[in-house]
Design an enzyme around this catalytic site. Sequence first.
Site, PDB file in Angstrom:
ATOM      1  N   GLY A 140       0.842  -1.191   0.000  1.00 15.30           N
ATOM      2  CA  GLY A 140       0.000   0.000   0.000  1.00 15.30           C
ATOM      3  C   GLY A 140       0.878   1.242   0.000  1.00 15.30           C
ATOM      4  N   SER A 236       4.857  -5.469  -3.199  1.00 19.07           N
ATOM      5  CA  SER A 236       4.552  -4.051  -3.404  1.00 19.07           C
ATOM      6  C   SER A 236       5.228  -3.173  -2.342  1.00 19.07           C
ATOM      7  CB  SER A 236       3.032  -3.876  -3.395  1.00 19.07           C
ATOM      8  OG  SER A 236       2.658  -2.626  -3.870  1.00 19.07           O
ATOM      9  N   TYR A 237       4.455  -2.386  -1.606  1.00 22.37           N
ATOM     10  CA  TYR A 237       5.067  -1.542  -0.585  1.00 22.37           C
ATOM     11  C   TYR A 237       5.665  -2.369   0.540  1.00 22.37           C
ATOM     12  CZ  TYR A 237       6.016   2.576   2.204  1.00 22.37           C
ATOM     13  OH  TYR A 237       6.661   3.555   2.904  1.00 22.37           O
ATOM     14  N   ASP A 426       3.650  -6.224 -14.746  1.00 21.18           N
ATOM     15  CA  ASP A 426       3.223  -5.202 -13.794  1.00 21.18           C
ATOM     16  C   ASP A 426       3.905  -3.885 -14.142  1.00 21.18           C
ATOM     17  OD1 ASP A 426       2.496  -3.716 -11.517  1.00 21.18           O
ATOM     18  OD2 ASP A 426       4.199  -4.487 -10.369  1.00 21.18           O
ATOM     19  N   HIS A 479       1.195  -7.527 -10.842  1.00 22.51           N
ATOM     20  CA  HIS A 479       1.720  -7.025  -9.569  1.00 22.51           C
ATOM     21  C   HIS A 479       1.524  -8.037  -8.440  1.00 22.51           C
ATOM     22  CE1 HIS A 479       3.096  -3.736  -7.037  1.00 22.51           C
ATOM     23  NE2 HIS A 479       2.042  -3.835  -6.260  1.00 22.51           N
TER      24      HIS A 479
END
Lengths: 501, 501
Positions: A140, A236-237, A426, A479
């Site tokens: 996120g 991701s984050y 992605d 992703h």
Amino acid sequence: MERGHTHTLFLTRLILLLLLILVTVTTCDSHIHGSRANQGETLMAFRRSRNRPQVNTVNENLIIESSYNEMKTDDNGRRMEDDYIQGGLPGQPSSKGSLFKQYAGYINVDRINGRSLFYYFVEALHEPSSKPLVLWLNGGPGCSSLGVGAMLEIGPFGVNPDGKTLYSRRFSWNKVANILFLESPAGVGFSYSNTSSDYDLSGDKRTTDDSYTFLVNWFIRFPHYKNNDFYIIGESYAGFYIPELADVITKKNMEGHSTSIINFKGIMIGNGIMNEDTDDKGFNDYLWSHALISDEIYTKLTQNCSNANNSDYCDELEEELGEEIGDIDFYNIYGPTCTPLPHGLSTRKKRHKGLDPCEGEYVTTYLNSPNVQKVFHANTTKLSYPWQTCSQLITKWKDSPSTMFPIYKRLMASGLRILLYSGDVDAVVPVSGTRYSIDAMNLKVVKPWRYWTDSTKQVAGYKVVYEGLTFATVRGAGHEVPRFQPRQAFALLKMFLANRD
Amino acid sequence: MERGHTHTLFLTRLILLLLLILVTVTTCDSHIHGSRANQGETLMAFRRSRNRPQVNTVNENLIIESSYNEMKTDDNGRRMEDDYIQGGLPGQPSSKGSLFKQYAGYINVDRINGRSLFYYFVEALHEPSSKPLVLWLNGGPGCSSLGVGAMLEIGPFGVNPDGKTLYSRRFSWNKVANILFLESPAGVGFSYSNTSSDYDLSGDKRTTDDSYTFLVNWFIRFPHYKNNDFYIIGESYAGFYIPELADVITKKNMEGHSTSIINFKGIMIGNGIMNEDTDDKGFNDYLWSHALISDEIYTKLTQNCSNANNSDYCDELEEELGEEIGDIDFYNIYGPTCTPLPHGLSTRKKRHKGLDPCEGEYVTTYLNSPNVQKVFHANTTKLSYPWQTCSQLITKWKDSPSTMFPIYKRLMASGLRILLYSGDVDAVVPVSGTRYSIDAMNLKVVKPWRYWTDSTKQVAGYKVVYEGLTFATVRGAGHEVPRFQPRQAFALLKMFLANRD
């Protein structure tokens, strides 16, 4: 009118996307929002993030001064048994009811402010005691590991279009490991704080500290998992969360209060952000090489808008870029997008094959059912807002590093097993960026670039083993790699756990 | 052993592929061969091509000195009616039997040597007389427009796994146009020469001359199509054939024997080779940016092996590259490959959804059925070899230009409508190469880069209108765009024919 509306929507997506890359401080995986309205709201949060103090940098000593309190937190003596999900989840296929145990509930991580983190724990299908324990973290920042990781990617069940019933996931990761999904930080999903100003103190450091506190206390509730091999995996984050948390665990393990020692073996990160400059460069190059943007925009981007430059000029450029690209799924650039339901229809049809781009909607419906929440032992404090894939409570983010390199250096020196993987379709944290980032670390190649295969013997991706770190691609994956290419992701997990390079 | 075998196979694919790009003079679309044995054989042909005299270059005056003889060739008075396929093709769905007319047969293009080119002509579904006429050309050089274009891409029927029955193609191009498939040059598919030394004289010039002669004589057999708008469409190595043929038609039209004037409106080329240097650069960049090759190989390739450099060093590099990449479909990099049948099985199962990577095998079986050949009026001279997707008779190629730029300049000046399109998941003639090539022509942008949509309203690709030429991408499409993304390709065709930018 229709056109204008579509316009606004993709602009929204795009600006949101670029912010993820350019500002590094991000909010959430936009496309997994249940509805388009959510994307707009998320964007607002993003926009506001521009006015926040600039990001911190990581140096050799940062992150580690954890405020974690070794004292056991007050969970009113709640035991593992209290979190057991008797009879399984609502709507789960009946044949699977008693095959493996599921638990869910809260761990208090801050007594004074009343911060509690929600987890969902799925035991391995066979002989859980001999299987590794995996902590799964979504990114996120602000997106839910329950809603994304468990329900869309690697958990035992996915949600059908009715939003009520579940299907069994063929490549559920609990076939080879015990999986612990953590909604983190407080404010994400069912995790909360009793002190609302806590949300404005969200940041990497707070997330790391709370996650570590969560872990230590989770092991107190599940002491028989204390000696299992422990891994952290996410995407991701979480490319920031995971090394940061790993760094703390490693340090704390060395400090060596034997009660809190975690049998920590490795980390595995998919399409994770890593280092600002190289991530930016990879993003720009990826958009051009994948024929998503014009030569003109590409030139302007590379000349003026890398290195987290947030000028008005770059804002305008982002808008132009959005008009060029249109409404595609940046998280899976060749896939379909979830388009609004046609007039007169209230539910979607079940897709017989392939990816359903609207599955996030079904998950949101499912997790907001009071009965489902009850079975999950979730939302016990009756939160004043619905469960959401990505938090809209967290609108400020206090600290975020510009690079993970110093932490990687420490982790590699500690002997931790590290696998970075990348779904190659992605555009959000694209494979080009991860390659540039790894290159920038100047690691020695131990086994050169080579294809790897899954059980079908088709090429599943490529792999290169560096001294201290392995990098693998997953061909045709977006992703959220296990969502888009579940078979390959599962094969990769097995290779990683078996320490096969 | 198994491993070693697989090894050899992908090496084979790879070397073949690289030759296509590096040497420019190519033989055929390898992956559409019915069997792996064919790929090996094709490779040998490729390898031998290295010993041939180097390619020619195009200058302002080249190509045009056509040796075409305006005299009508001797076809023994064969009429259109003789080529009519009464009752349709063997195994075609009965409901489609009488909906549109199909014709097939030979046109003699050289009386003395006995060169005859085979065509398959499908009239438009509705009101053919008012619909445009499209000549479809596949590349290679040496691959069949019947086996690839008609049966795998845009014709009314595809072949089922039984190799005997056909299915209706949903996005058949004869829904909007009359389509003429030409097997060219002599030696390809059912096209032949009675003088076997003719095959060694194959080259761009010969192909162009014979194709033009074919066309003029085809119009004599089908005179009522003389005034229909005429287009040439094709892909791959037809990126050379089509501008070359267009150049001849334009010149001959200006010379103006009214009997041979063709109502020529435009050309449309998919993933076509265009200009050696930029194609090479695009190929290298595409492999790296799509995470197919290592940094090391990429650096070596760009430093040492562009500009048609064919040194031993580059040969070795190609082998290394092959080991890295493995057995993927270069023509559709995220798609499956056609793997050998498991032991004990003699036919493949029908795939219910998506692309069947083995469909080329079914086509080969179908077109080698004596009954099918009879209905097609094909193989009347009883050729001594089977019908093949890509010719193995043509082992030498006399002339091939290094660039199409001078011809494009003439064609644009003549006012011809030109659309270049590119499936963006093709590594053989990748979108990066086509972009570099177009950039090198320094054309003025009239309408900037923008997404375009098909009937589903999803983004189908991107488009930029230059002065004199339009470029469009097709998202998620491989080398044979209509095969991999039929809906989008059909939408693109309709836009092109309607002159909508």
